[in-house]
Write an enzyme that holds these catalytic residues in place. Sequence first.
Site, PDB file in Angstrom:
ATOM      1  N   PRO A  46     -41.943  36.718  18.757  1.00  0.00           N
ATOM      2  CA  PRO A  46     -41.631  35.296  18.882  1.00  0.00           C
ATOM      3  C   PRO A  46     -40.195  34.929  18.523  1.00  0.00           C
ATOM      4  CG  PRO A  46     -43.043  35.696  16.976  1.00  0.00           C
ATOM      5  CD  PRO A  46     -43.018  36.964  17.782  1.00  0.00           C
ATOM      6  N   ASN A  47     -39.662  34.037  19.336  1.00  0.00           N
ATOM      7  CA  ASN A  47     -38.335  33.412  19.159  1.00  0.00           C
ATOM      8  C   ASN A  47     -37.169  34.323  19.500  1.00  0.00           C
ATOM      9  OD1 ASN A  47     -39.340  30.853  18.240  1.00  0.00           O
ATOM     10  ND2 ASN A  47     -39.904  31.890  16.337  1.00  0.00           N
ATOM     11  N   ARG A  81     -28.828  30.208  17.644  1.00  0.00           N
ATOM     12  CA  ARG A  81     -28.565  29.825  16.250  1.00  0.00           C
ATOM     13  C   ARG A  81     -28.463  31.090  15.391  1.00  0.00           C
ATOM     14  NH1 ARG A  81     -32.561  27.850  13.760  1.00  0.00           N
ATOM     15  NH2 ARG A  81     -34.111  28.061  15.374  1.00  0.00           N
ATOM     16  N   TYR A  84     -28.162  37.254  13.511  1.00  0.00           N
ATOM     17  CA  TYR A  84     -28.657  37.943  14.710  1.00  0.00           C
ATOM     18  C   TYR A  84     -27.588  38.234  15.763  1.00  0.00           C
ATOM     19  CZ  TYR A  84     -33.064  36.515  12.635  1.00  0.00           C
ATOM     20  OH  TYR A  84     -34.107  36.332  11.763  1.00  0.00           O
ATOM     21  N   ASN A 121     -40.247  45.135  18.174  1.00  0.00           N
ATOM     22  CA  ASN A 121     -39.706  44.203  17.186  1.00  0.00           C
ATOM     23  C   ASN A 121     -40.689  43.035  17.165  1.00  0.00           C
ATOM     24  OD1 ASN A 121     -38.460  42.311  15.647  1.00  0.00           O
ATOM     25  ND2 ASN A 121     -36.450  42.481  16.621  1.00  0.00           N
ATOM     26  N   ALA A 133     -41.293  37.559  13.568  1.00  0.00           N
ATOM     27  CA  ALA A 133     -41.973  37.006  12.383  1.00  0.00           C
ATOM     28  C   ALA A 133     -43.368  37.609  12.173  1.00  0.00           C
ATOM     29  CB  ALA A 133     -42.068  35.494  12.498  1.00  0.00           C
ATOM     30  N   HIS A 138     -44.338  40.367   9.468  1.00  0.00           N
ATOM     31  CA  HIS A 138     -44.657  40.102   8.067  1.00  0.00           C
ATOM     32  C   HIS A 138     -46.032  39.473   7.858  1.00  0.00           C
ATOM     33  CE1 HIS A 138     -40.408  40.827   8.177  1.00  0.00           C
ATOM     34  NE2 HIS A 138     -40.177  39.707   8.820  1.00  0.00           N
ATOM     35  N   ASP A 175     -53.361  46.651  13.603  1.00  0.00           N
ATOM     36  CA  ASP A 175     -54.623  47.272  14.051  1.00  0.00           C
ATOM     37  C   ASP A 175     -54.537  47.721  15.503  1.00  0.00           C
ATOM     38  OD1 ASP A 175     -55.784  46.974  11.586  1.00  0.00           O
ATOM     39  OD2 ASP A 175     -56.974  45.206  12.116  1.00  0.00           O
ATOM     40  N   GLU A 197     -40.390  50.865  15.074  1.00  0.00           N
ATOM     41  CA  GLU A 197     -40.135  49.463  14.735  1.00  0.00           C
ATOM     42  C   GLU A 197     -38.624  49.209  14.704  1.00  0.00           C
ATOM     43  OE1 GLU A 197     -41.117  48.743  10.646  1.00  0.00           O
ATOM     44  OE2 GLU A 197     -41.281  46.571  10.919  1.00  0.00           O
ATOM     45  N   HIS A 252     -35.637  46.065  13.863  1.00  0.00           N
ATOM     46  CA  HIS A 252     -35.223  44.704  13.479  1.00  0.00           C
ATOM     47  C   HIS A 252     -33.726  44.596  13.626  1.00  0.00           C
ATOM     48  CE1 HIS A 252     -39.157  43.676  12.141  1.00  0.00           C
ATOM     49  NE2 HIS A 252     -39.209  44.828  11.508  1.00  0.00           N
ATOM     50  N   LEU A 253     -33.296  43.518  14.225  1.00  0.00           N
ATOM     51  CA  LEU A 253     -31.856  43.280  14.396  1.00  0.00           C
ATOM     52  C   LEU A 253     -31.178  43.175  13.032  1.00  0.00           C
ATOM     53  CD1 LEU A 253     -32.213  40.569  17.172  1.00  0.00           C
ATOM     54  CD2 LEU A 253     -31.151  42.809  17.501  1.00  0.00           C
ATOM     55  N   SER A 254     -31.812  42.412  12.153  1.00  0.00           N
ATOM     56  CA  SER A 254     -31.234  42.174  10.826  1.00  0.00           C
ATOM     57  C   SER A 254     -31.801  43.184   9.829  1.00  0.00           C
ATOM     58  CB  SER A 254     -31.560  40.748  10.360  1.00  0.00           C
ATOM     59  OG  SER A 254     -32.959  40.597  10.196  1.00  0.00           O
ATOM     60  N   ARG A 298     -33.236  40.535   2.834  1.00  0.00           N
ATOM     61  CA  ARG A 298     -33.454  39.102   3.077  1.00  0.00           C
ATOM     62  C   ARG A 298     -34.558  38.556   2.160  1.00  0.00           C
ATOM     63  NH1 ARG A 298     -33.602  37.966   9.352  1.00  0.00           N
ATOM     64  NH2 ARG A 298     -33.486  35.832   8.515  1.00  0.00           N
ATOM     65  N   ARG A 350     -40.062  38.616   3.803  1.00  0.00           N
ATOM     66  CA  ARG A 350     -39.764  39.574   4.882  1.00  0.00           C
ATOM     67  C   ARG A 350     -39.845  41.021   4.397  1.00  0.00           C
ATOM     68  NH1 ARG A 350     -37.564  36.102   8.979  1.00  0.00           N
ATOM     69  NH2 ARG A 350     -36.498  34.352   8.003  1.00  0.00           N
TER      70      ARG A 350
HETATM   71  O1  CA2 Z   1     -34.256  40.988  12.361  1.00  0.00           O
HETATM   72  C1  CA2 Z   1     -35.154  40.912  13.222  1.00  0.00           C
HETATM   73  O2  CA2 Z   1     -35.080  41.465  14.314  1.00  0.00           O
HETATM   74  C2  CA2 Z   1     -36.374  40.030  12.961  1.00  0.00           C
HETATM   75  O3  CA2 Z   1     -37.513  40.694  13.500  1.00  0.00           O
HETATM   76  C3  CA2 Z   1     -36.123  38.710  13.681  1.00  0.00           C
HETATM   77  C4  CA2 Z   1     -37.180  37.643  13.434  1.00  0.00           C
HETATM   78  C5  CA2 Z   1     -37.470  37.501  11.943  1.00  0.00           C
HETATM   79  O4  CA2 Z   1     -38.561  36.619  11.747  1.00  0.00           O
HETATM   80  C6  CA2 Z   1     -37.773  38.832  11.279  1.00  0.00           C
HETATM   81  O5  CA2 Z   1     -37.976  38.635   9.896  1.00  0.00           O
HETATM   82  C7  CA2 Z   1     -36.629  39.805  11.477  1.00  0.00           C
HETATM   83  C8  CA2 Z   1     -36.719  36.303  14.038  1.00  0.00           C
HETATM   84  C9  CA2 Z   1     -36.423  36.402  15.521  1.00  0.00           C
HETATM   85  C10 CA2 Z   1     -35.862  35.199  16.172  1.00  0.00           C
HETATM   86  O6  CA2 Z   1     -34.956  34.470  15.400  1.00  0.00           O
HETATM   87  C11 CA2 Z   1     -34.096  33.555  15.937  1.00  0.00           C
HETATM   88  C12 CA2 Z   1     -33.574  32.662  15.042  1.00  0.00           C
HETATM   89  C13 CA2 Z   1     -32.682  31.717  15.482  1.00  0.00           C
HETATM   90  C14 CA2 Z   1     -32.295  31.660  16.812  1.00  0.00           C
HETATM   91  C15 CA2 Z   1     -32.808  32.553  17.694  1.00  0.00           C
HETATM   92  C16 CA2 Z   1     -33.717  33.516  17.251  1.00  0.00           C
END
Ligand code: CA2
Length: 147
Positions: free
Chosen positions: A9-10, A17, A22, A73, A76, A79, A86, A97, A99-101, A106, A110
């Site tokens: 997601p996202n 942002r 990221y 990846n 969210a 976590h 499963d 797995e 993760h970008l960050s 953090r 997380r």
């Molecule tokens: O670091 C990563 O790749 C994460 O999986 C990214 C997730 C975060 O919830 C994980 O803890 C770490 C968030 C992905 C999307 O975040 C955005 C935030 C702002 C703008 C666009 C995407």
Amino acid sequence: MNFLVINGPNLNLLGLREPEIYGRQDFAALQSFIRRAAAEAGVEVELFQHNHEGAIVDKIQAAYGVFDGIVINPAAYTHTSVAILDALKAVALPAVEVHLSDVSKRESFRQISYAGMACVKTYMGLGFEGYREAIHYLRQYIEGERA
Ligand code: CA2
């Protein structure tokens, strides 16, 4: 070899942002990067992004017998989702797995990764490069298993 790359997601909003966390590149750039990395590694790849946990579970289930491995990846859901853990365990495909960050540096919420418990390796904090590393590692891991 045929890999499924799942983004949660996202991640489709990448670049909009939080560039300090990221990066500035958008999701289309990430997809192109992954396709190039797969071509470089000589593997076929299908890219899947979804914001819904159940859709990700469905996709992992459908991967059984179709793909040789999964790069994931879960964003969210990393976590929170025992359902994704499963599903990964159920299909028992080798998974890596990404993760970008660097989630280890953090917020405390997380610090747990459920999906990671079913993965053979995790890359974090490398930005897009983590996906390239994951694809290469997974190819070598599978080749090693088959040898
Ligand atoms: O670091 C990563 O790749 C994460 O999986 C990214 C997730 C975060 O919830 C994980 O803890 C770490 C968030 C992905 C999307 O975040 C955005 C935030 C702002 C703008 C666009 C995407």
